[in-house]
Enzyme design. Structure first.
Site, PDB file in Angstrom:
ATOM      1  N   LYS A  89       0.857  -1.188   0.000  1.00  0.00           N
ATOM      2  CA  LYS A  89       0.000   0.000   0.000  1.00  0.00           C
ATOM      3  C   LYS A  89       0.884   1.225   0.000  1.00  0.00           C
ATOM      4  O   LYS A  89       1.977   1.219   0.582  1.00  0.00           O
ATOM      5  CB  LYS A  89      -0.880   0.021   1.252  1.00  0.00           C
TER       6      LYS A  89
HETATM    7  P1  NAD Z   1     -13.289   7.544  -2.783  1.00  0.00           P
HETATM    8  O1  NAD Z   1     -12.337   8.609  -2.394  1.00  0.00           O
HETATM    9  O2  NAD Z   1     -13.685   7.382  -4.207  1.00  0.00           O
HETATM   10  O3  NAD Z   1     -14.661   7.741  -1.954  1.00  0.00           O
HETATM   11  C1  NAD Z   1     -14.713   7.808  -0.569  1.00  0.00           C
HETATM   12  C2  NAD Z   1     -16.133   8.273  -0.178  1.00  0.00           C
HETATM   13  O4  NAD Z   1     -16.275   8.219   1.237  1.00  0.00           O
HETATM   14  C3  NAD Z   1     -16.433   9.702  -0.577  1.00  0.00           C
HETATM   15  O5  NAD Z   1     -17.801   9.807  -0.926  1.00  0.00           O
HETATM   16  C4  NAD Z   1     -16.155  10.489   0.718  1.00  0.00           C
HETATM   17  O6  NAD Z   1     -16.881  11.716   0.793  1.00  0.00           O
HETATM   18  C5  NAD Z   1     -16.668   9.512   1.728  1.00  0.00           C
HETATM   19  N1  NAD Z   1     -16.079   9.658   3.072  1.00  0.00           N
HETATM   20  C6  NAD Z   1     -14.781   9.896   3.392  1.00  0.00           C
HETATM   21  N2  NAD Z   1     -14.647   9.937   4.733  1.00  0.00           N
HETATM   22  C7  NAD Z   1     -15.868   9.698   5.248  1.00  0.00           C
HETATM   23  C8  NAD Z   1     -16.384   9.602   6.560  1.00  0.00           C
HETATM   24  N3  NAD Z   1     -15.589   9.748   7.614  1.00  0.00           N
HETATM   25  N4  NAD Z   1     -17.689   9.323   6.714  1.00  0.00           N
HETATM   26  C9  NAD Z   1     -18.495   9.148   5.641  1.00  0.00           C
HETATM   27  N5  NAD Z   1     -18.093   9.244   4.373  1.00  0.00           N
HETATM   28  C10 NAD Z   1     -16.788   9.515   4.189  1.00  0.00           C
HETATM   29  O7  NAD Z   1     -12.703   6.191  -2.187  1.00  0.00           O
HETATM   30  P2  NAD Z   1     -13.000   4.703  -2.670  1.00  0.00           P
HETATM   31  O8  NAD Z   1     -12.058   4.334  -3.736  1.00  0.00           O
HETATM   32  O9  NAD Z   1     -14.484   4.550  -2.901  1.00  0.00           O
HETATM   33  O10 NAD Z   1     -12.570   3.901  -1.369  1.00  0.00           O
HETATM   34  C11 NAD Z   1     -13.421   3.813  -0.240  1.00  0.00           C
HETATM   35  C12 NAD Z   1     -12.904   2.721   0.673  1.00  0.00           C
HETATM   36  O11 NAD Z   1     -12.865   1.483  -0.048  1.00  0.00           O
HETATM   37  C13 NAD Z   1     -11.476   2.909   1.211  1.00  0.00           C
HETATM   38  O12 NAD Z   1     -11.413   2.305   2.478  1.00  0.00           O
HETATM   39  C14 NAD Z   1     -10.631   2.126   0.227  1.00  0.00           C
HETATM   40  O13 NAD Z   1      -9.396   1.714   0.810  1.00  0.00           O
HETATM   41  C15 NAD Z   1     -11.544   0.951  -0.016  1.00  0.00           C
HETATM   42  N6  NAD Z   1     -11.298   0.214  -1.257  1.00  0.00           N
HETATM   43  C16 NAD Z   1     -11.296   0.845  -2.463  1.00  0.00           C
HETATM   44  C17 NAD Z   1     -11.100   0.114  -3.625  1.00  0.00           C
HETATM   45  C18 NAD Z   1     -11.166   0.744  -4.996  1.00  0.00           C
HETATM   46  O14 NAD Z   1     -11.064   0.006  -5.989  1.00  0.00           O
HETATM   47  N7  NAD Z   1     -11.362   2.055  -5.113  1.00  0.00           N
HETATM   48  C19 NAD Z   1     -10.854  -1.270  -3.544  1.00  0.00           C
HETATM   49  C20 NAD Z   1     -10.884  -1.887  -2.289  1.00  0.00           C
HETATM   50  C21 NAD Z   1     -11.111  -1.126  -1.162  1.00  0.00           C
END
Ligand code: NAD
Length: 427
Positions: free
Chosen positions: A118
């Protein structure tokens, strides 16, 4: 000799953040119950390498600002390191180390030939101009260049990063080695060697896992009301794909605001509004806070925002009977225990959000072969992998009479431990 190595690598839990401790708590709990050789415990729980870099960037106003970045490589026992890059003000070394370890388990659970890594840069991407983001990405890439590569470590998007940023990673790396190396990064736009279906893959995987679990309860997606926390890549696509299959999405939220509608939210319209405005604030409907969303009337809760949002403070108020983790590490161990005691089924992150890295793997394979798949093949291969992983976790949970997280960790850790054991120590 083995004793000394074990001691040297032994983690010191008290000196680390809560998130790092939580990640190790899950690991330790399962490892101790597995009767594995204790000598490998420290090797498995310690990152192989963590690089800290500082990236001086010329800002648009002429100032030079120095950004700190990290790349943590947890394990490459099963193949090259693989894991996302996060841009967020909260990024720190503990966080990337914990996320790298989670990534190792996730990749092993869905049986990809990868280890876990990561990376992250401490910044607020929303406050950077495109030019600043590009310069930061290129500098960060060149700083971590010695340890990444198509056969060494393959980054991907995570929170705060996207296909554009991956394009700059690809270009910077390719410029420095003198030819295009599609396999160095995944999550690229399709025109640049990205895979069809990658953008929505994590949300699609969440949908496959939840649907498969519901089928074990003789239920369908159209039978459930779902609340989704976080409306970014994971939350939006999960909500959209679930709604398309008949689920009622009763609540959605982002960092600053949320929406509740017991009749079901129009996810496409909300998605358009969010993309245009960067918030859900102003969208017609009953607004709710993130705390209210977690405790709202629904059957399934999908925390898809950030780690540690489902805490012991909110767990007793959660009405959902199923929590399907879209984010990485959204549930604290205390909340995990409380939810289990309350009879809530928890579909763990390393299973339910593994769709993204799975299609990243497809993208890597396509990039190495320069042969690209159609969307039907991507989605059908993804479905096979996600449903197989669910079936294996479900069978392990039945056999060991344990919860899904313990079952998933047991499978993943035993695969990594077995690879380590077979390879032995170098030199
Ligand atoms: P992103 O930045 O696209 O979206 C994050 C969303 O969460 C946004 O809408 C933001 O406003 C909201 N947010 C942030 N902090 C918050 C809080 N404290 N309370 C409520 N909402 C909040 O991110 P993403 O790519 O969708 O990733 C989200 C999660 O999923 C992370 O934990 C990431 O590690 C995990 N993840 C992402 C992927 C991927 O392919 N993008 C894959 C596996 C896991």
């Amino acid at each position: 000799m083995t004793e000394r190595i074990t001691d040297r690598l032994a983690p010191h839990p008290e000196s680390h953040s809560k998130f790092w401790q939580n990640a190790h708590l899950y690991f330790d709990r399962v490892y101790q119950s597995m009767n594995l050789d204790p000598t490998w415990r420290s090797v498995l729980s310690t990152p192989k390498r963590v690089l800290t870099v500082s990236c001086p960037i010329r800002m648009d106003d002429g100032r030079i600002q120095v950004f700190t970045g990290y790349r943590a490589q947890h394990s490459n026992a099963r193949g090259p390191f693989k894991g996302g890059i996060r841009y967020d003000t909260a990024v720190n070394m503990d966080e990337v180390m914990a996320l790298a370890m989670l990534q190792t388990w996730k990749n092993a659970l869905v049986d990809l030939p990868y280890g876990g890594a990561k990376g992250g840069v401490v910044c607020d991407p929303r406050k950077l101009s495109m030019g600043e983001k590009e310069r930061l990405t290129r500098r960060y890439t060149s700083e971590i260049m010695p340890i990444i590569g198509p056969m060494e470590d393959i980054p991907a998007p995570d929170a705060g990063t996207d296909g554009q940023i991956m394009s700059w990673v690809l270009d910077t790396y390719s410029m420095m080695i003198g030819h295009q190396a599609l396999g160095v990064v995944t999550g690229k736009p399709v025109t640049l060697g990205g895979s069809l279906g990658r953008e929505e893959a994590t949300g699609r995987g969440v949908m496959y896992v939840l649907r498969k679990f519901l089928s074990t309860q003789n239920k369908k997606l159209s039978d459930v009301r779902i609340a989704v926390q976080g409306f970014g890549n994971v939350g939006f696509h999960a909500a959209r794909l679930l709604a398309e299959r008949g689920a009622t999405i009763v609540a959605i939220s982002e960092r600053a605001s949320g929406l509740f509608d017991e009749g079901g939210i129009d996810i496409d319209a909300a998605g358009r509004f969010y993309r245009e405005n960067g918030t859900l604030n102003g969208l017609e409907g009953d607004s709710i806070s993130n705390e209210e969303l977690l405790a709202c009337e629904c059957d399934v809760l999908i925390p898809a925002a950030m780690e540690n949002t489902v805490t012991a403070a909110v767990a007793p108020h959660i009405k959902a009977r199923i929590v399907c983790e879209g984010a990485n590490g959204p549930t604290t161990p205390e909340a995990d225990e409380m939810l289990r005691e309350n009879g809530v089924t928890l579909l763990p992150d390393i299973l339910s959000n593994a769709g993204g890295v799975t299609v990243s793997y497809f993208e890597w394979v396509q990039g190495l072969e320069n042969f690209f798949w159609d969307i039907k093949r991507v989605n059908s291969e993804l479905q096979i992998i996600m449903e197989r992983a669910f079936d294996q976790v479900n069978a392990k949970a039945d056999e060991a009479d344990c919860d899904y997280r313990t079952a998933a960790y047991t499978i993943a850790i035993s695969r990594v431990a077995e690879a380590l054991r077979l390879k032995g120590l170098f030199p």
